[in-house]
Write an enzyme that holds these catalytic residues in place. Structure first.
Site, short mmCIF file in Angstrom:
data_model
loop_
_atom_site.label_atom_id
_atom_site.label_comp_id
_atom_site.label_asym_id
_atom_site.label_seq_id
_atom_site.Cartn_x
_atom_site.Cartn_y
_atom_site.Cartn_z
N ASP A 182 0.87 -1.17 0.00
CA ASP A 182 0.00 0.00 0.00
C ASP A 182 0.91 1.23 0.00
O ASP A 182 1.64 1.46 0.96
CB ASP A 182 -0.89 -0.02 1.26
N GLU A 266 -1.79 -1.03 -5.98
CA GLU A 266 -2.88 -0.28 -6.59
C GLU A 266 -2.30 0.64 -7.64
O GLU A 266 -1.26 1.26 -7.42
CB GLU A 266 -3.59 0.57 -5.53
N CYS A 319 -12.48 -5.18 5.76
CA CYS A 319 -11.79 -6.01 6.75
C CYS A 319 -11.16 -7.19 6.03
O CYS A 319 -11.84 -7.93 5.31
CB CYS A 319 -12.79 -6.51 7.80
N CYS A 322 -12.83 -10.80 7.43
CA CYS A 322 -14.17 -11.29 7.13
C CYS A 322 -14.80 -10.63 5.91
O CYS A 322 -15.87 -11.05 5.47
CB CYS A 322 -15.09 -11.11 8.35
N CYS A 338 -12.84 -4.36 13.61
CA CYS A 338 -13.96 -4.70 12.74
C CYS A 338 -15.21 -4.95 13.59
O CYS A 338 -15.18 -5.76 14.51
CB CYS A 338 -13.61 -5.93 11.92
N CYS A 341 -16.28 -9.02 12.97
CA CYS A 341 -15.53 -10.15 13.51
C CYS A 341 -14.61 -9.75 14.66
O CYS A 341 -14.01 -10.62 15.30
CB CYS A 341 -14.73 -10.84 12.41
N ASP A 348 -2.97 0.58 7.26
CA ASP A 348 -2.17 0.37 6.04
C ASP A 348 -1.90 -1.10 5.78
O ASP A 348 -1.93 -1.56 4.64
CB ASP A 348 -0.84 1.13 6.16
ZN LIG Z 1 -13.93 -8.39 10.09
#
Ligand SMILES: [Zn+2]
Length: 381
Positions: A182, A266, A319, A322, A338, A341, A348
């Site tokens: 990233d 990216e 995330c 999940c 998150c 989860c 990053d």
């Molecule tokens: Zn999650």
């Protein structure tokens, strides 16, 4: 076989510096006067001038008594600069570039010599119409005889030769490691394995010195000797900054390519979508564009794959455990957990893990990746 440029610094004798200054001056003269002539033909008579006509024009100019000085320098760079002008016009007519601009004395100067215009004797390089060999610092050996030699002088007054050689890239042994990165500002990049590179911000580091030198330059009398000296000082600081940046980018891109079979990143088109005008200076300083370019070509030579993810994808907000996507994640939030989860995420590293997952999916499945939105990819090699 690919071509590769090997660049070396050299220190000209006063005669050579003088000869080169004259060569650069003649090239500028030829380039600018032919450009003016072509511009008149194009805008007044709607005529496009091709390379053959431009070249004939050069021959005609050289015969005029008032421009006989053009015959004192090697004819090859003069010819080559018209070739470059032709390429500039081609780029303009095909919509890739602006209208060719006049050359200025203040910027980097360069002269291109083809095989007929330089000699190689007893391990020494000679340029046409120069009696003494160039004092080149061979910091690495040249693999073969170059097809083209470009001599340049940058705005900081340093001289370089760049030798274009045929070169056979050697693929590195295959490794199972794959990585996502990233690109950022606080760190040039953060990897999916949690490594941070830091960012020395070279520009910011030299900002005070640069500002002082620029202030001094602005107070010097126009076209005075002292102004010239002050301008050189400013140019030297700029050169220092760009050297530091390039050195670091080369070391980091080389290490990523050496250690990993696949590097996912990216694309800059995506990165630019989140570009903030307040940060644009810092982004330019970080050198993302140059870094990705280096990854691409070094990857190509080493038989590694550099996957650029082209379509916007919520890499920061998703995330990695999940797949839950946050509604919003302000830039100042560096860590989050998150709600689905409960995993703790570093912003990053989480983004880098997502970039890796998308990149690998793209590699495995081709164009479309189900369950992750449409993620077409352009330059997966
Ligand atoms: Zn999650």
């Amino acid at each position: 076989m690919t071509k590769r440029a090997y660049k070396y610094r050299f220190y000209p004798t006063p005669e050579q510096a003088d000869r080169l200054a004259r060569t650069f001056g003649c090239m500028r003269f030829v380039y600018n006067s032919v450009l003016r002539w072509r511009t008149d033909a194009f805008f007044k008579e709607q005529q496009r001038v091709g390379y053959t006509q431009a070249s004939a024009r050069l021959t005609a100019i050289k015969k005029l008594p008032e421009t006989a000085f053009l015959n004192e320098v090697s004819s090859v760079p003069l010819q080559q600069c018209l070739r470059h002008q032709q390429a500039a016009f081609k780029n303009f007519f095909e919509g890739r570039a602006k209208y060719p601009a006049f050359k200025s004395k203040k910027h980097r100067q360069s002269a291109e010599f083809t095989r007929s215009a330089f000699r190689y004797r007893d391990g020494k390089r000679f340029l046409a119409k120069c009696d003494e060999p160039l004092a080149i610092r061979w910091n690495r050996p040249l693999p073969c005889d170059p097809s083209t030699v470009t001599v340049s002088k940058d705005s900081a007054g340093r001289y370089f030769v760049s030798c274009l050689c045929e070169f056979e890239p050697e693929a590195l042994p295959v490794t199972p490691k794959m990585i996502g990165i990233d690109l950022g500002l606080k760190d040039l990049f953060v990897t999916s394995e949690g490594e941070r590179t830091g960012n020395p911000r070279h520009m910011a580091q030299y900002a005070a010195r640069l500002a002082l030198a620029q202030r001094r330059l602005s107070r010097k009398k126009l076209s005075s000797k002292n102004r010239l000296k002050a301008r050189l000082k400013v140019a030297r600081i700029h050169a220092k900054i760009s050297d530091c940046r390039m050195d670091r980018l080369h070391k980091l891109s080389r290490r990523l390519i050496n250690e990993n079979q696949v590097v996912c990143v990216e694309s800059l088109a995506v990165k630019n979508m989140i570009r903030n005008p307040k940060l644009s200076k810092a982004i330019a300083d970080a050198g993302w564009g140059e870094f990705v370019r280096q990854l691409e070509y070094k990857g190509g030579w080493a038989g590694r794959q550099v996957v650029q993810i082209d379509r916007w994808y919520p890499s920061s907000k998703r995330c990695a455990c999940c797949g839950h996507i946050l509604e919003r994640l302000p830039l100042d939030v560096r860590r989050w957990s998150c709600p689905e989860c409960g995993s703790e995420h570093d912003r990053d590293v989480n983004a880098a893990i997502n970039v890796k997952a998308v990149g690998l999916a793209v590699l495995a499945l081709g164009e479309n990746v189900s369950g992750m939105g449409q993620v077409p990819v352009s330059s997966a090699r």
